[in-house]
Design a protein around this motif. Structure first.
Motif, PDB file in Angstrom:
ATOM      1  N   ASN A   1      56.631  42.156  25.386  1.00  0.00           N
ATOM      2  CA  ASN A   1      57.145  43.136  26.342  1.00  0.00           C
ATOM      3  C   ASN A   1      57.361  44.531  25.763  1.00  0.00           C
ATOM      4  OD1 ASN A   1      57.997  41.868  29.136  1.00  0.00           O
ATOM      5  ND2 ASN A   1      58.409  40.309  27.584  1.00  0.00           N
ATOM      6  N   PHE A   2      57.725  44.623  24.473  1.00  0.00           N
ATOM      7  CA  PHE A   2      58.113  45.926  23.934  1.00  0.00           C
ATOM      8  C   PHE A   2      57.455  46.285  22.602  1.00  0.00           C
ATOM      9  CE2 PHE A   2      61.789  44.609  26.560  1.00  0.00           C
ATOM     10  CZ  PHE A   2      61.793  45.661  27.464  1.00  0.00           C
ATOM     11  N   GLY A   3      56.590  45.448  22.054  1.00  0.00           N
ATOM     12  CA  GLY A   3      56.071  45.704  20.726  1.00  0.00           C
ATOM     13  C   GLY A   3      56.997  45.127  19.671  1.00  0.00           C
ATOM     14  N   TRP A   4      56.654  45.328  18.384  1.00  0.00           N
ATOM     15  CA  TRP A   4      57.388  44.645  17.325  1.00  0.00           C
ATOM     16  C   TRP A   4      58.492  45.470  16.663  1.00  0.00           C
ATOM     17  CZ3 TRP A   4      57.604  46.307  12.234  1.00  0.00           C
ATOM     18  CH2 TRP A   4      56.718  47.333  11.888  1.00  0.00           C
ATOM     19  N   GLY A   5      58.464  46.795  16.751  1.00  0.00           N
ATOM     20  CA  GLY A   5      59.341  47.640  15.947  1.00  0.00           C
ATOM     21  C   GLY A   5      60.822  47.473  16.212  1.00  0.00           C
ATOM     22  N   LEU A   6      61.242  47.693  17.454  1.00  0.00           N
ATOM     23  CA  LEU A   6      62.666  47.613  17.771  1.00  0.00           C
ATOM     24  C   LEU A   6      63.189  46.192  17.609  1.00  0.00           C
ATOM     25  CD1 LEU A   6      62.973  49.969  20.876  1.00  0.00           C
ATOM     26  CD2 LEU A   6      63.647  50.415  18.508  1.00  0.00           C
TER      27      LEU A   6
ATOM     28  N   VAL B   1      59.556  52.141  27.480  1.00  0.00           N
ATOM     29  CA  VAL B   1      60.949  51.827  27.796  1.00  0.00           C
ATOM     30  C   VAL B   1      61.086  50.801  28.912  1.00  0.00           C
ATOM     31  CG1 VAL B   1      61.788  54.075  27.025  1.00  0.00           C
ATOM     32  CG2 VAL B   1      61.091  53.779  29.405  1.00  0.00           C
ATOM     33  N   MET B   2      60.023  50.566  29.669  1.00  0.00           N
ATOM     34  CA  MET B   2      60.082  49.589  30.758  1.00  0.00           C
ATOM     35  C   MET B   2      59.037  48.499  30.533  1.00  0.00           C
ATOM     36  SD  MET B   2      62.472  50.033  33.029  1.00  0.00           S
ATOM     37  CE  MET B   2      61.843  48.950  34.317  1.00  0.00           C
TER      38      MET B   2
ATOM     39  N   PRO C   1      64.265  47.276  31.526  1.00  0.00           N
ATOM     40  CA  PRO C   1      64.311  48.372  30.555  1.00  0.00           C
ATOM     41  C   PRO C   1      64.580  47.852  29.145  1.00  0.00           C
ATOM     42  CG  PRO C   1      66.333  48.300  31.842  1.00  0.00           C
ATOM     43  CD  PRO C   1      65.410  47.298  32.459  1.00  0.00           C
ATOM     44  N   VAL C   2      64.156  48.641  28.147  1.00  0.00           N
ATOM     45  CA  VAL C   2      64.267  48.196  26.768  1.00  0.00           C
ATOM     46  C   VAL C   2      65.708  47.866  26.400  1.00  0.00           C
ATOM     47  CG1 VAL C   2      64.437  50.559  25.875  1.00  0.00           C
ATOM     48  CG2 VAL C   2      63.582  48.723  24.394  1.00  0.00           C
ATOM     49  N   TRP C   3      66.663  48.641  26.882  1.00  0.00           N
ATOM     50  CA  TRP C   3      68.071  48.269  26.766  1.00  0.00           C
ATOM     51  C   TRP C   3      68.615  48.031  28.157  1.00  0.00           C
ATOM     52  CZ3 TRP C   3      72.803  50.023  28.609  1.00  0.00           C
ATOM     53  CH2 TRP C   3      73.926  49.408  28.048  1.00  0.00           C
ATOM     54  N   PRO C   4      69.205  46.889  28.380  1.00  0.00           N
ATOM     55  CA  PRO C   4      69.652  45.870  27.422  1.00  0.00           C
ATOM     56  C   PRO C   4      68.670  44.708  27.220  1.00  0.00           C
ATOM     57  CG  PRO C   4      70.588  45.401  29.557  1.00  0.00           C
ATOM     58  CD  PRO C   4      69.746  46.637  29.748  1.00  0.00           C
TER      59      PRO C   4
END
Length: 554
Positions: free
Chosen positions: A80-85, A280-281, A286-289
């Motif tokens: 969903n968001f990639g590996w970094g965060l 971010v979506m 959304p990435v947070w939370p």
């Protein structure tokens, strides 16, 4: 970016976190005193209260908290968001939040007769908080039993090679437990013998797959029914006979898997080809939370406090063992989570080249699910040693072993919480068979009807909410015994805000954004929010008035 370099940096930081921040928490807050008898000795009954050897208890604790979550969370997060965060959150969250949560939940329980966080909440925040916290914990455990049982049943039905190693582990573990605890066989001798038998069972399963002669759906229901029966019986057996040795041996399966996986990572050292960040979506929100909720047990998990205050605290031999088991267990789980993250972001391809389409992460994830995606990525890591096919099978066997440990540990924990909450004035509800059956029955109904699938998406957030509430309870207790609470209050605030926002977004998306409103899911989310608000109100009164009456035994 080279996956081996990223992995080594993460593992080194986790080690430093255990050594220095874990040491700080031990010195400043816990101050272990081995002259104090732990509940395992003071309340020994040979059933649930029974001192365990440190290595065996670490195995039980780690096997119980691990399960499938530290693998599925990072895999879904990368998609969903990639590996970094996700990589950053696993390391930072584990060191400063998850491991502190696990360690202090364990030690507060040990200082309170091995009782659950719900029982401690009753002491420091009142009976209302205890009841609500306990009911929510019990409901969460029922869902965990359902989902882990169904995932295990599906795996047994679709991967017949793992049937024999799954069930042969049980008699091997019981023989090991009897040999070590009753015949005084040295742990090292028993361990080597049991591991050889266990590896033999994996090879035997590879050669003799067990496939039931029915349709897939029927096979899954049959396996699920068998697993519920197993969980019922396993939850009432003495901990020294099955729980401790089985979980200890399961940990060796994982250690072997981690060692081979890390060695494969260092040898193959593939480049991470998944994007660092995709936006971010996502389809999940959304990435947070969302990211923090998806990673779940890889960084912090409320389920761990249920284990710490349920089975582990009743088996701790001496207080100085607590840091290795509580803080160290969470750090080791984060290592597993990071391996899972690298397996799919580097072991597989985000955009596979021609001829390698079978190793495309997104295709595998969408068509065959997260288990196959993780197993295939792990198989590519260990290809130089055992080949992709056997490596994939080993990864799935490893995962299946930990699902089983979480399954029956959750049943035992549900029994503890049920009897603590509802068995005070009823001999029938105190009965261990009755309490376990009452916990198994709704899980069985939810499983065979498929009803659990509609509401399980909420329980990532609710799991984190339990972590936040457990940290609030621990903070209140520390204030009561005049110990520094800042190490738990700050993580509690962060996780409380995160989970409340996650629940509000879930309500909004299922009520407003969904093509058809999902009223039942919204209702469940509102109930969870109500619990959070009530506990926050209770905590506010406690923290502002500072009227906490607890025995100063911390």
């Amino acid at each position: 970016m080279n996956s081996a370099v990223v992995g080594l940096i993460a593992f080194f930081l986790l080690f430093l976190g255990y050594k220095y921040y874990g040491g700080l928490i031990e010195r400043k807050v816990v101050r272990p005193d081995d002259s104090k008898k732990t509940p395992a000795h003071r309340l020994y009954d040979g059933q649930d209260y029974s001192p365990g050897k440190k290595s065996l208890l670490f195995g039980h604790h780690f096997s119980s908290i691990a399960g499938a979550a530290p693998i599925i969370g990072p895999v879904v997060a990368v998609y969903n968001f990639g590996w970094g965060l996700g990589a950053v959150w696993i390391v930072v969250g584990a060191i400063f939040m998850g491991a502190v949560h696990d360690y202090l939940s364990l030690m507060v329980s040990v200082r309170n007769d091995g009782n659950s966080m719900a029982d401690v909440a009753g002491k420091v925040m009142g009976k209302k908080s205890k009841k609500m916290f306990a009911i929510f914990m019990w409901i969460t455990l029922v869902l965990i039993i359902t989902v882990f049982g169904w995932v295990a049943a599906k795996t047994l039905a679709t991967k017949p090679e793992i049937v024999l190693p799954t069930f042969l582990l049980l008699p091997i573990a019981m023989l090991f437990g009897f040999a070590v605890y009753r015949l005084n066989v040295p742990v090292s001798v028993g361990t080597i013998s049991a591991i050889l038998l266990l590896l033999g069972s994996i090879y035997l399963g590879y050669k003799v797959p067990i496939l039931l002669p029915f349709a897939l759906k029927t096979n899954m229901i049959l396996w699920f029914t068998a697993l519920m029966g197993y969980a019922l019986v396993a939850s009432v057996l003495p901990v020294w006979l099955l729980l401790q040795p089985r979980d200890y041996l399961s940990t060796f399966v994982l250690f072997i898997g981690l060692a081979v996986g890390i060695a494969g990572l260092l040898v193959t050292h593939p480049e991470i080809n998944a994007p660092v960040f995709t936006g971010v979506m996502s389809g999940q929100g959304p990435v947070w939370p969302t990211l923090m909720v998806l990673i779940a047990c890889g960084a912090i998990s409320g389920f761990h406090s249920i284990v710490s205050g349920g089975t582990t605290s009743k088996q701790l031999d001496k207080e100085s063992d607590g840091r290795v088991i509580g803080y160290g267990g969470m750090i080791m789980e984060s290592v597993l989570a990071f391996i899972a993250l690298l397996a799919v972001s580097a072991g597989l391809f985000w955009n596979p080249p021609a001829g390698m389409e079978q190793f495309g992460f997104r295709t595998l994830f969408e068509q065959k699910g997260w288990i196959v995606a993780f197993g295939t990525g792990y198989g590519r890591f260990v290809e130089p040693f055992i080949g992709i096919s056997l490596g994939t099978l080993f990864a799935m066997t490893m995962l299946k072993t930990f699902i089983m440990t979480s399954l029956d540990t959750s049943t035992r924990l549900a029994r503890f919480i049920f009897t603590e909450t509802f068995g005070e004035n009823s001999n029938i509800l105190k009965n261990k068979w009755v309490a376990s059956f009452i916990s198994i029955l709704p899980a069985f109904i939810l499983g065979v009807t498929g009803s659990w699938q509609g509401i399980w998406t909420l329980f990532g957030a609710s799991n984190q909410l339990i972590a936040a509430l457990s940290l609030i309870v621990v903070s209140a207790y520390l204030i009561g015994v005049k110990k520094p609470a800042k190490y738990t209050l700050i993580p509690a605030g962060i996780m409380l805000i995160t989970t409340i926002v996650a629940l509000l977004y879930k309500i909004y998306s299922d009520l407003i954004l969904a093509p058809e409103p999902k009223y039942f899911i919204v209702l469940v989310a509102l109930v969870i929010l109500y619990l959070a608000i009530v506990m926050m109100r209770e905590a506010r009164d406690i923290f502002f008035n500072k009227k906490i009456n607890v025995e100063n035994n911390m």
